[in-house]
Write an enzyme that holds these catalytic residues in place. Structure first.
Site, short mmCIF file in Angstrom:
data_model
loop_
_atom_site.label_atom_id
_atom_site.label_comp_id
_atom_site.label_asym_id
_atom_site.label_seq_id
_atom_site.Cartn_x
_atom_site.Cartn_y
_atom_site.Cartn_z
N HIS A 1 1.00 -1.15 0.23
CA HIS A 1 -0.10 0.17 0.02
C HIS A 1 0.38 0.96 0.25
O HIS A 1 1.80 1.10 0.87
CB HIS A 1 -0.94 -0.25 1.13
CG HIS A 1 -2.20 -1.39 0.87
ND1 HIS A 1 -3.17 -1.13 0.50
CD2 HIS A 1 -1.86 -1.88 2.39
CE1 HIS A 1 -3.63 -2.62 0.67
NE2 HIS A 1 -3.23 -2.77 1.22
N CYS B 1 6.58 1.71 -6.67
CA CYS B 1 5.96 1.42 -6.03
C CYS B 1 4.44 1.58 -6.48
O CYS B 1 4.47 2.52 -7.19
CB CYS B 1 5.93 1.92 -4.38
SG CYS B 1 5.57 4.29 -4.69
#
Ligand SMILES: *[C@@H]1O[C@H](CO)[C@@H](O)[C@H](O)[C@H]1NC(C)=O
Ligand SMILES: *[C@@H]1O[C@H](CO)[C@@H](O)[C@H](O)[C@H]1NC(C)=O
Length: 343
Positions: free
Chosen positions: A77, A103
């Site tokens: 996340h 990411c």
């Protein structure tokens, strides 16, 4: 294990949600042995080759030299300016000395300098979520992330000794139609061949030949933050037992209630800080670029300890509220006034 190719199976074969794949002379897949060991501190220690600083896990670190290429794949996340590791957060500020991460959130990379030997691509721009895909009925979960899947599938079908990072970036970007795939850093590096990072060009063994993949009819694209809710809805649809169905309905309602609570709490926080309803609405509806890193990190840590900690699975959605703290900091609301934020 075939070390010449990063394949979908290799990634899926990792039992942890977080796997780091490094390529230094040979591809070394490192799934840190215990989830607890997947911390920002260990991540930095592994990358900097500082074995003494690793706690838990396998204890292995990179043994790279100046002529090695290091490849890092990160998936978990994210939120503005931070990566959510399983039990801790990795702030942009920590990252400055060594930026080589791909990411979920472009906000970790959009300040990447271009005059260093680092090239990064991200699943999404700084203001978007990434998307989950490939729902598996048997395991009740999504098996992939749309960007990562597009990258891995492209790696399966291409001749990696001919394909450049730039070509792969363009292909992955064109397939990832749910977010804006971004590239950052020194783009000169993107003329390098993918095989320099995925596979071992010096090995005597031939890299695995490209394969043909069967097309998938329905990729089940779902925004990552909606995944827990989408899984509950799918379980509800699949159940034909009234007792079990009722249980899922209760869980769905509880989940929606927490989302409301998180939204309302952030609204109250913003109201308290601005003391101006009109200004508050502006703050809550805006998505500013993060530049006030110190103010933001303080505010985030405060919110995490006083309001909701997203490392508790029921509060994961709190990550989706942090943009409001970015906006408060960018509008230079003094952080002292935020010192008792949680209502
Ligand atoms: C970008 O990387 C290339 C290749 O390693 C290097 O030669 C060049 O100096 C870097 N560019 C800048 C602006 O530092
Ligand atoms: C994105 O592409 C997938 C697979 O090609 C397709 O099923 C989906 O409908 C597309 N989604 C959007 C938002 O265009």
């Amino acid at each position: 294990m075939d070390h010449t190719k990063v394949s979908t199976e290799m990634i899926m074969g990792c039992k942890n949600p977080l796997c780091f794949i490094f390529s230094v002379t040979h591809v070394l897949v490192m799934c840190l042995a215990f989830l607890k060991a997947v911390t920002p501190a260990n991540f930095l220690a592994v990358l900097t080759g500082d074995a003494a600083k690793v706690t838990g896990g396998s204890g292995k670190v990179l043994k790279s030299g100046p002529n090695d290429h290091v490849f890092v794949y990160f998936t978990d996340h994210g939120a503005p300016g931070l990566l959510a590791f399983p039990s801790d957060d990795y702030y942009y500020l920590l990252l400055l000395p060594l930026l080589f991460i791909a990411c979920e959130s472009g906000s970790m990379m959009n300040h990447l300098p271009t005059d260093i030997e680092v090239y990064a691509t991200t699943a999404a721009n700084p203001h978007e979520s990434s998307y989950a895909c490939y729902y598996d009925e048997k395991r009740d979960t999504y098996l992939g992330d749309w960007y990562s899947v597009n990258w891995m599938e492209d790696s399966d079908v291409e001749d990696l000794s001919k394909e450049t990072l730039q070509k792969q970036f363009k292909i992955v970007k064109s397939h990832t139609n749910t977010s804006h795939v971004m590239q950052y850093g020194n783009k000169t590096l993107s003329h390098m061949k993918v095989v320099e990072f995925q596979g071992n060009p010096k090995a005597s063994i031939q890299p695995a030949p490209p394969v043909t993949l069967t097309p998938v009819n329905e990729p089940d694209l779902t925004p990552s933050p909606d995944v827990p809710l989408a899984i509950l809805k799918r379980k509800l649809m699949a159940s034909n037992d009234i007792v079990i169905a009722r249980k899922y309905i209760r869980e769905i309602n509880a989940h929606l209630k927490v989302r409301d609570l998180l939204r309302n709490t952030m609204e109250e926080v913003v109201n308290k800080v601005t003391r101006d309803p009109k200004k508050s609405q502006e703050i809550l509806n805006d998505k500013q670029d993060l530049t006030e890193f110190q103010c933001y990190q303080k505010a985030v840590e405060h919110y995490k300890s006083r309001c909701f900690n997203w490392h508790k699975s029921e509060y994961e959605y709190a990550l989706r509220q942090l943009y409001a703290l970015v906006n408060l900091c960018e509008n230079r609301y003094p952080h002292e006034s935020r010192m008792c934020i949680c209502p």
